[in-house]
Design a protein around this motif. Sequence first.
Motif, mmCIF file in Angstrom:
data_model
loop_
_atom_site.group_PDB
_atom_site.id
_atom_site.type_symbol
_atom_site.label_atom_id
_atom_site.label_comp_id
_atom_site.label_asym_id
_atom_site.label_seq_id
_atom_site.Cartn_x
_atom_site.Cartn_y
_atom_site.Cartn_z
ATOM 1 N N LEU A 96 0.862 -1.175 0.000
ATOM 2 C CA LEU A 96 0.000 0.000 0.000
ATOM 3 C C LEU A 96 0.901 1.228 0.000
ATOM 4 N N MET A 98 1.197 5.670 -0.285
ATOM 5 C CA MET A 98 0.529 6.961 -0.137
ATOM 6 C C MET A 98 1.535 8.064 -0.417
ATOM 7 N N THR A 107 -2.596 11.638 8.212
ATOM 8 C CA THR A 107 -3.264 10.606 7.426
ATOM 9 C C THR A 107 -3.436 11.042 5.976
ATOM 10 N N GLN A 109 -4.667 9.261 1.687
ATOM 11 C CA GLN A 109 -5.216 8.176 0.882
ATOM 12 C C GLN A 109 -4.107 7.188 0.499
ATOM 13 N N SER A 110 -4.355 5.920 0.694
ATOM 14 C CA SER A 110 -3.411 4.899 0.258
ATOM 15 C C SER A 110 -3.955 4.166 -0.966
ATOM 16 N N ALA A 143 2.311 2.578 3.167
ATOM 17 C CA ALA A 143 1.276 2.930 4.134
ATOM 18 C C ALA A 143 0.849 1.697 4.924
ATOM 19 N N ASN A 144 0.213 1.952 6.058
ATOM 20 C CA ASN A 144 -0.242 0.855 6.909
ATOM 21 C C ASN A 144 -1.605 0.339 6.460
ATOM 22 N N GLY A 145 -2.074 -0.709 7.153
ATOM 23 C CA GLY A 145 -3.405 -1.241 6.895
ATOM 24 C C GLY A 145 -3.402 -2.451 5.983
ATOM 25 N N SER A 149 -7.101 2.915 1.971
ATOM 26 C CA SER A 149 -7.897 3.675 2.926
ATOM 27 C C SER A 149 -7.646 5.166 2.749
ATOM 28 N N ALA A 152 -5.060 6.425 5.905
ATOM 29 C CA ALA A 152 -3.833 5.650 6.111
ATOM 30 C C ALA A 152 -2.738 6.515 6.716
ATOM 31 N N LYS A 153 -1.788 5.853 7.365
ATOM 32 C CA LYS A 153 -0.598 6.513 7.896
ATOM 33 C C LYS A 153 0.643 5.805 7.356
ATOM 34 N N LYS A 155 3.517 3.450 7.258
ATOM 35 C CA LYS A 155 3.541 2.133 7.893
ATOM 36 C C LYS A 155 4.639 2.015 8.945
#
Length: 216
Positions: A96, A98, A107, A109-110, A143-145, A149, A152-153, A155
């Motif tokens: 992912l 971003m 935060t 968009q990823s 990015a995380n998750g 999303s 996202a932040k 990672k």
Amino acid sequence: MAINSAQNQIAFSEKIGGARQVFEGKVYPLVGGATFNLAELPDYPNVLPAATPINFNEETRKIAVHYAFEVADAASTASVKVAKGIEGTRVKKGMLLMVAPATAETTGQSYLVTAVDASNPAYDVLTLGGTLTADKGTILVEANGGEASASAKMKVVPNCLTDRDVIKDPKAISVNGTGVFKSDAPVLTRRTAPICGAVKVALRDAGCSFYWSVRK
């Protein structure tokens, strides 16, 4: 040392500073080593280059890699080119990505990487799960998750840099690494993978001491 693979020549060095010698002065490593997650390292014969930002957990002795990529051509599409150097391809299908956030906590968009075309020696062509609008030179970070999303932040928030190039042998069952938190002289950022402003602040906040130079 160089490895020829298809149309690419992948170079790496087992010495501190890597094949491109990114540190101009003495570096200070964290005490003891740690291990990488094999699945997170670039696929052989591609290389994780020296001065890659990492999170070195001194309690668990595990290393998490912060991945970042520079957009090679302006895009407003689901197909994006990212530059690559002598280390080869680091991006992987399933990542992912971003646009680099303003801070480690910001935060955004990823986008899911659904395919990677690594045939060009100068750049990788990524197919994303959505349309990304970005100028040439924009830095993308992992990015995380588990899925794309809008909140996202980044990672991995790094706390040091790798001291040398890291290459994962196809038969490896473990890969060790060392993190450095200080350099007596500048880090040459035109020889490193992209390091965004949020990462530089995170490294400083973690107690690192690096001066960043754009000298070749």
